[in-house]
Design an enzyme around this catalytic site. Structure first.
Site, mmCIF file in Angstrom:
data_model
loop_
_atom_site.group_PDB
_atom_site.id
_atom_site.type_symbol
_atom_site.label_atom_id
_atom_site.label_comp_id
_atom_site.label_asym_id
_atom_site.label_seq_id
_atom_site.Cartn_x
_atom_site.Cartn_y
_atom_site.Cartn_z
ATOM 1 N N CYS A 76 -13.425 -0.222 -9.927
ATOM 2 C CA CYS A 76 -12.989 -1.610 -10.110
ATOM 3 C C CYS A 76 -13.210 -2.069 -11.549
ATOM 4 N N CYS A 81 -9.510 -3.037 -10.675
ATOM 5 C CA CYS A 81 -9.291 -4.489 -10.603
ATOM 6 C C CYS A 81 -9.388 -5.196 -11.959
ATOM 7 N N LYS A 84 -6.887 -4.064 -14.731
ATOM 8 C CA LYS A 84 -5.569 -4.377 -14.154
ATOM 9 C C LYS A 84 -5.284 -5.873 -14.216
ATOM 10 N N TYR A 218 0.205 -0.869 -3.932
ATOM 11 C CA TYR A 218 -0.513 -1.758 -4.840
ATOM 12 C C TYR A 218 -0.492 -1.260 -6.310
ATOM 13 N N GLU A 222 1.719 -3.043 -9.221
ATOM 14 C CA GLU A 222 0.948 -3.841 -10.182
ATOM 15 C C GLU A 222 1.096 -3.287 -11.599
ATOM 16 N N HIS A 487 -2.076 -32.536 -3.901
ATOM 17 C CA HIS A 487 -0.760 -32.668 -4.514
ATOM 18 C C HIS A 487 -0.899 -32.763 -6.024
ATOM 19 N N GLU A 492 -0.509 -26.603 -0.958
ATOM 20 C CA GLU A 492 -0.318 -27.710 -0.007
ATOM 21 C C GLU A 492 0.863 -27.453 0.926
HETATM 22 P P1 FAD Z 1 -15.974 3.241 -6.738
HETATM 23 O O1 FAD Z 1 -15.901 1.894 -7.353
HETATM 24 O O2 FAD Z 1 -14.840 4.166 -6.972
HETATM 25 O O3 FAD Z 1 -17.329 3.888 -7.281
HETATM 26 C C1 FAD Z 1 -17.697 5.219 -7.005
HETATM 27 C C2 FAD Z 1 -18.536 5.719 -8.172
HETATM 28 O O4 FAD Z 1 -19.186 6.937 -7.792
HETATM 29 C C3 FAD Z 1 -17.701 6.055 -9.412
HETATM 30 O O5 FAD Z 1 -18.319 5.579 -10.583
HETATM 31 C C4 FAD Z 1 -17.679 7.584 -9.418
HETATM 32 O O6 FAD Z 1 -17.491 8.122 -10.709
HETATM 33 C C5 FAD Z 1 -19.055 7.879 -8.858
HETATM 34 N N1 FAD Z 1 -19.207 9.217 -8.282
HETATM 35 C C6 FAD Z 1 -18.281 9.926 -7.595
HETATM 36 N N2 FAD Z 1 -18.837 11.086 -7.184
HETATM 37 C C7 FAD Z 1 -20.122 11.093 -7.625
HETATM 38 C C8 FAD Z 1 -21.208 12.012 -7.493
HETATM 39 N N3 FAD Z 1 -21.063 13.146 -6.824
HETATM 40 N N4 FAD Z 1 -22.389 11.690 -8.084
HETATM 41 C C9 FAD Z 1 -22.546 10.531 -8.776
HETATM 42 N N5 FAD Z 1 -21.555 9.631 -8.913
HETATM 43 C C10 FAD Z 1 -20.361 9.904 -8.338
HETATM 44 N N6 FAD Z 1 -9.703 -3.756 -5.245
HETATM 45 C C11 FAD Z 1 -9.715 -5.094 -5.143
HETATM 46 O O7 FAD Z 1 -10.432 -5.638 -4.295
HETATM 47 N N7 FAD Z 1 -8.951 -5.883 -5.962
HETATM 48 C C12 FAD Z 1 -8.160 -5.353 -6.919
HETATM 49 O O8 FAD Z 1 -7.487 -6.080 -7.630
HETATM 50 C C13 FAD Z 1 -8.137 -3.942 -7.050
HETATM 51 N N8 FAD Z 1 -7.380 -3.385 -7.999
HETATM 52 C C14 FAD Z 1 -7.388 -2.033 -8.139
HETATM 53 C C15 FAD Z 1 -6.581 -1.479 -9.119
HETATM 54 C C16 FAD Z 1 -6.528 -0.114 -9.277
HETATM 55 C C17 FAD Z 1 -5.667 0.479 -10.366
HETATM 56 C C18 FAD Z 1 -7.321 0.715 -8.435
HETATM 57 C C19 FAD Z 1 -7.293 2.207 -8.607
HETATM 58 C C20 FAD Z 1 -8.130 0.180 -7.453
HETATM 59 C C21 FAD Z 1 -8.164 -1.211 -7.296
HETATM 60 N N9 FAD Z 1 -8.940 -1.819 -6.316
HETATM 61 C C22 FAD Z 1 -8.937 -3.171 -6.185
HETATM 62 C C23 FAD Z 1 -9.759 -1.010 -5.395
HETATM 63 C C24 FAD Z 1 -11.249 -1.002 -5.835
HETATM 64 O O9 FAD Z 1 -11.347 -0.612 -7.179
HETATM 65 C C25 FAD Z 1 -12.040 -0.042 -4.956
HETATM 66 O O10 FAD Z 1 -11.802 -0.371 -3.600
HETATM 67 C C26 FAD Z 1 -13.532 -0.121 -5.222
HETATM 68 O O11 FAD Z 1 -13.821 0.185 -6.552
HETATM 69 C C27 FAD Z 1 -14.275 0.835 -4.284
HETATM 70 O O12 FAD Z 1 -15.647 0.789 -4.547
HETATM 71 P P2 FAD Z 1 -16.586 2.017 -4.171
HETATM 72 O O13 FAD Z 1 -17.981 1.571 -4.483
HETATM 73 O O14 FAD Z 1 -16.298 2.494 -2.822
HETATM 74 O O15 FAD Z 1 -16.172 3.191 -5.160
HETATM 75 P P1 NAP Z 2 -1.532 3.888 -1.482
HETATM 76 O O1 NAP Z 2 -1.669 2.516 -0.964
HETATM 77 O O2 NAP Z 2 -2.082 5.017 -0.705
HETATM 78 O O3 NAP Z 2 0.036 4.151 -1.733
HETATM 79 C C1 NAP Z 2 0.523 5.356 -2.227
HETATM 80 C C2 NAP Z 2 1.987 5.180 -2.594
HETATM 81 O O4 NAP Z 2 2.479 6.388 -3.173
HETATM 82 C C3 NAP Z 2 2.879 4.884 -1.414
HETATM 83 O O5 NAP Z 2 3.929 4.033 -1.834
HETATM 84 C C4 NAP Z 2 3.420 6.287 -1.040
HETATM 85 O O6 NAP Z 2 4.668 6.237 -0.417
HETATM 86 C C5 NAP Z 2 3.583 6.878 -2.421
HETATM 87 N N1 NAP Z 2 3.511 8.352 -2.444
HETATM 88 C C6 NAP Z 2 2.535 9.125 -1.932
HETATM 89 N N2 NAP Z 2 2.788 10.426 -2.196
HETATM 90 C C7 NAP Z 2 3.955 10.455 -2.890
HETATM 91 C C8 NAP Z 2 4.730 11.492 -3.454
HETATM 92 N N3 NAP Z 2 4.363 12.761 -3.338
HETATM 93 N N4 NAP Z 2 5.860 11.171 -4.108
HETATM 94 C C9 NAP Z 2 6.247 9.883 -4.207
HETATM 95 N N5 NAP Z 2 5.555 8.856 -3.707
HETATM 96 C C10 NAP Z 2 4.416 9.143 -3.055
HETATM 97 O O7 NAP Z 2 -2.164 4.051 -2.917
HETATM 98 P P2 NAP Z 2 -2.452 3.119 -4.171
HETATM 99 O O8 NAP Z 2 -1.324 2.237 -4.530
HETATM 100 O O9 NAP Z 2 -2.934 4.094 -5.164
HETATM 101 O O10 NAP Z 2 -3.652 2.203 -3.710
HETATM 102 C C11 NAP Z 2 -4.891 2.758 -3.268
HETATM 103 C C12 NAP Z 2 -5.777 1.675 -2.725
HETATM 104 O O11 NAP Z 2 -6.347 0.951 -3.808
HETATM 105 C C13 NAP Z 2 -5.038 0.645 -1.883
HETATM 106 O O12 NAP Z 2 -5.113 0.992 -0.519
HETATM 107 C C14 NAP Z 2 -5.761 -0.632 -2.167
HETATM 108 O O13 NAP Z 2 -6.656 -0.945 -1.128
HETATM 109 C C15 NAP Z 2 -6.529 -0.383 -3.450
HETATM 110 N N6 NAP Z 2 -5.963 -1.294 -4.477
HETATM 111 C C16 NAP Z 2 -6.106 -2.628 -4.310
HETATM 112 C C17 NAP Z 2 -5.533 -3.491 -5.225
HETATM 113 C C18 NAP Z 2 -5.667 -4.976 -5.040
HETATM 114 O O14 NAP Z 2 -6.513 -5.397 -4.268
HETATM 115 N N7 NAP Z 2 -4.869 -5.780 -5.714
HETATM 116 C C19 NAP Z 2 -4.829 -2.996 -6.292
HETATM 117 C C20 NAP Z 2 -4.700 -1.625 -6.429
HETATM 118 C C21 NAP Z 2 -5.275 -0.781 -5.505
HETATM 119 P P3 NAP Z 2 4.821 6.254 1.189
HETATM 120 O O15 NAP Z 2 4.670 4.822 1.649
HETATM 121 O O16 NAP Z 2 6.181 6.797 1.379
HETATM 122 O O17 NAP Z 2 3.747 7.131 1.751
#
Ligand code: FAD
Ligand code: NAP
Length: 512
Positions: A76, A81, A84, A218, A222, A487, A492
């Site tokens: 995140c 997040c 982004k 997502y 985004e 408003h 609203e």
């Molecule tokens: P993470 O935050 O992924 O943390 C896991 C940590 O463990 C990482 O630092 C990793 O390097 C470390 N790690 C992995 N393996 C090991 C190991 N063996 N030993 C030590 N460390 C290790 N969510 C939202 O709510 N709002 C958003 O707007 C949003 N936007 C997103 C945009 C993008 C592009 C992406 C990819 C995700 C977004 N998410 C968003 C999802 C959100 O980032 C994740 O759901 C959240 O970070 C999950 O938290 P976590 O603690 O499970 O794992």
């Molecule tokens: P995702 O929700 O798993 O979606 C993957 C997308 O890639 C789908 O549209 C899927 O299509 C497509 N896809 C998968 N394999 C493909 C292939 N081989 N060729 C072409 N298209 C393919 O993944 P994500 O967008 O990476 O998001 C991951 C998670 O991060 C989300 O579930 C969300 O919870 C979190 N996230 C949250 C936010 C937020 O809160 N604003 C923002 C970003 C991420 P199909 O539908 O056809 O399978």
């Protein structure tokens, strides 16, 4: 902390002296060792320490295939997040600059966007968050190790530094919160070699230029949204539908708006290969699955946004018998985040079936820490989790989609109230509001409990957050109508919503 235990043979339970020591004394180095210092792991470890537990947290980032790496805080903070939303804000400002003319601002000369200024600002802010997390861990007396963790047994964690130094930690409980990493598609030659993912895009020093974004959920929408918003030629390649799992009417509004905003869409297309041309451009070949025809185009960058997967293999879970879902690689967890092995817990993105969202990881982590410290028995409630997709026209929702509500209650069991509205901020700027829409899905009978609320428009996250409380409290349609609006706002509109889809009446809001 236990002394080092080098050499493979020392891992045999009977030979490893620290295991014997722990078994003899019943004492552990820590009450809790957390593997993963992301949203969930940090929240869990800080909460546990605050409750008097002795806690260590391990966080280690393997660089992406393109070599991108980052600091403490997880997805995140570093590659999700936060960067982004800041880049989304950069894009919104571009739209605001266009609106500004209409509001009387005299902006001389052409307006252009500079990637490196934005990236520097975003990256510096992220670094400040990395530092802030380190300070907080220190203040709360959580031992932080920048090391990669794996399990030796249910009470023993092996930590490995970048330089190969090994440390053994023993703990009463072990929590796994290691999140996931972006996937690359299988069977697309050149995809991983030449492609970027969300692990790279926010850390690029120079603009990605003309970009093909593959995926339609997502991350894809985004990223394509902010790239378009800062003036880049961006195409989203959709193999099936956009925003799977979301309300599909809302998904259509989001993508319609993006198309009008300038994002290109290649619907029902699947990538076949990526080749690097002598010009340095990436030539992508894809198949249009509706016509069967093959197409090619050249891009500066290809961004894979095709989903995420955990790196659970390196955690050594199989030999301990921790149950994984073989398809997703995620850890099977119970309602209390316990795994199939006592004393080992998992939550956040690595938990099977959990929402991949930061606030759920944080809340689940805090609640788990309280339970493990014996301070509470409260479980995380994963129902009615609100979320927002930060696309150019933001989309926020809580509860069921219309399709899911009908599946569960039948189409006769559901009443959908809806409204197309015009945000006041769109009026003077003469912005098209065709996709600004709100719908409230209610049970048809009885008190008309609200099952889902969906909103597209400015500040959708801020709007949805408040209504999420109402839905959590079991709000009904009449509660909504009893609520006095603020408003003039977009939110609203929810307090005035009265046209049902069933009536077929025009749902366009006119006047105040
Ligand atoms: P993470 O935050 O992924 O943390 C896991 C940590 O463990 C990482 O630092 C990793 O390097 C470390 N790690 C992995 N393996 C090991 C190991 N063996 N030993 C030590 N460390 C290790 N969510 C939202 O709510 N709002 C958003 O707007 C949003 N936007 C997103 C945009 C993008 C592009 C992406 C990819 C995700 C977004 N998410 C968003 C999802 C959100 O980032 C994740 O759901 C959240 O970070 C999950 O938290 P976590 O603690 O499970 O794992
Ligand atoms: P995702 O929700 O798993 O979606 C993957 C997308 O890639 C789908 O549209 C899927 O299509 C497509 N896809 C998968 N394999 C493909 C292939 N081989 N060729 C072409 N298209 C393919 O993944 P994500 O967008 O990476 O998001 C991951 C998670 O991060 C989300 O579930 C969300 O919870 C979190 N996230 C949250 C936010 C937020 O809160 N604003 C923002 C970003 C991420 P199909 O539908 O056809 O399978």
């Amino acid at each position: 902390m236990a002394a080092f235990c080098r050499g493979r043979h020392r891992w045999k339970r009977t030979n490893c002296w620290h295991v014997l020591t722990r078994n003899l004394t019943g004492k552990f180095d820590y009450d809790l060792v957390v593997i993963g210092g992301g949203s969930g792991g940090l929240a869990c470890s800080k909460e546990a320490a605050q409750l008097g537990q002795r806690v260590a947290v391990l966080d280690y980032v393997e660089p992406s295939l393109q070599g991108t790496k980052w600091g403490l805080g997880g997805t995140c903070v570093n590659v999700g997040c936060i960067p982004k939303k800041l880049m989304h804000q950069a894009a919104l400002l571009g739209t605001a600059v266009k609106d500004a003319h209409k509001y009387g601002w005299q902006l001389s000369g052409p307006v252009s966007h500079d990637w490196s200024t934005m990236a520097d600002g975003v990256q510096n802010y992220v670094r400040s968050l990395n530092w802030g997390h380190r300070v907080q861990l220190n203040d709360k007396k959580v031992k932080y190790l920048n090391m990669k963790g794996s399990l030796v047994d249910e009470h023993t964690v092996r930590a490995l530094s970048k330089a190969g130094k090994e440390t053994i930690l023993t703990a009463k409980n072990v929590v796994i919160a290691t999140g996931g990493r972006p996937k690359f598609p299988a069977n697309v030659p050149g995809a991983a070699e030449h492609g970027l993912t969300s692990d790279d895009i926010f850390w690029l020093k120079k603009s990605p230029g003309k970009t093909l974004v593959v995926g339609a959920s997502y991350v894809a929408l985004e990223c394509a949204g902010f790239l378009t918003g800062i003036g880049l030629d961006s195409t989203v390649m959709v193999r099936s539908i956009a925003l799977r799992g979301f309300d599909q009417q809302m998904a259509g509004l989001v993508t319609d708006y993006m198309r009008a905003y300038g994002t290109r869409f290649a619907w029902k297309c699947v990538p076949k290969r990526v080749d690097k041309l002598s010009s340095g451009l990436l030539q992508v070949t894809w198949t249009d699955t509706s016509s069967g025809q093959e197409h090619r185009d050249a891009y500066d960058s290809v961004l894979w946004a095709v989903g995420r997967a955990p790196e659970s293999k390196v955690l050594g879970l199989d030999k301990l018998g921790v149950q994984l879902n073989p398809e997703t690689g995620k850890i099977v967890v119970a309602a209390d985040e316990s795994t199939s092995v006592p004393n080992i817990y998992a939550f956040g993105d690595i938990g099977e079936g959990r929402p991949e969202l930061t606030p759920t990881a944080i809340k689940a982590g805090r609640l788990l820490a309280r339970r493990l410290a014996g301070h509470s028995s409260e479980l995380m409630d994963y129902d009615n989790v609100p979320t927002t997709v930060f696309t150019p026209l933001e989309y926020g929702c809580v509860g069921l989609s219309e399709q899911e509500a009908e599946r569960r209650h039948g189409s006769d069991g559901v009443e959908v109230y809806h409204a197309f509205y015009k945000p006041l901020e769109f009026t003077v700027a003469e912005r098209d509001a065709s996709q600004c829409y709100l719908k409230v899905i209610c049970e048809r009978g009885g008190a008309q409990k609200i099952l889902g609320l969906h909103f597209t428009g400015p500040n959708a996250g801020e709007v949805t957050q408040g209504f999420a409380l109402a839905v959590k409290c079991g709000a009904t349609y009449s509660h909504l109508l009893q609520t006095v609006g603020i408003h003039p706002t977009c939110a609203e509109e929810a307090t005035k919503i009265s046209i049902t889809k069933r009536s077929g009446l025009d749902a366009t809001v006119t006047g105040c």
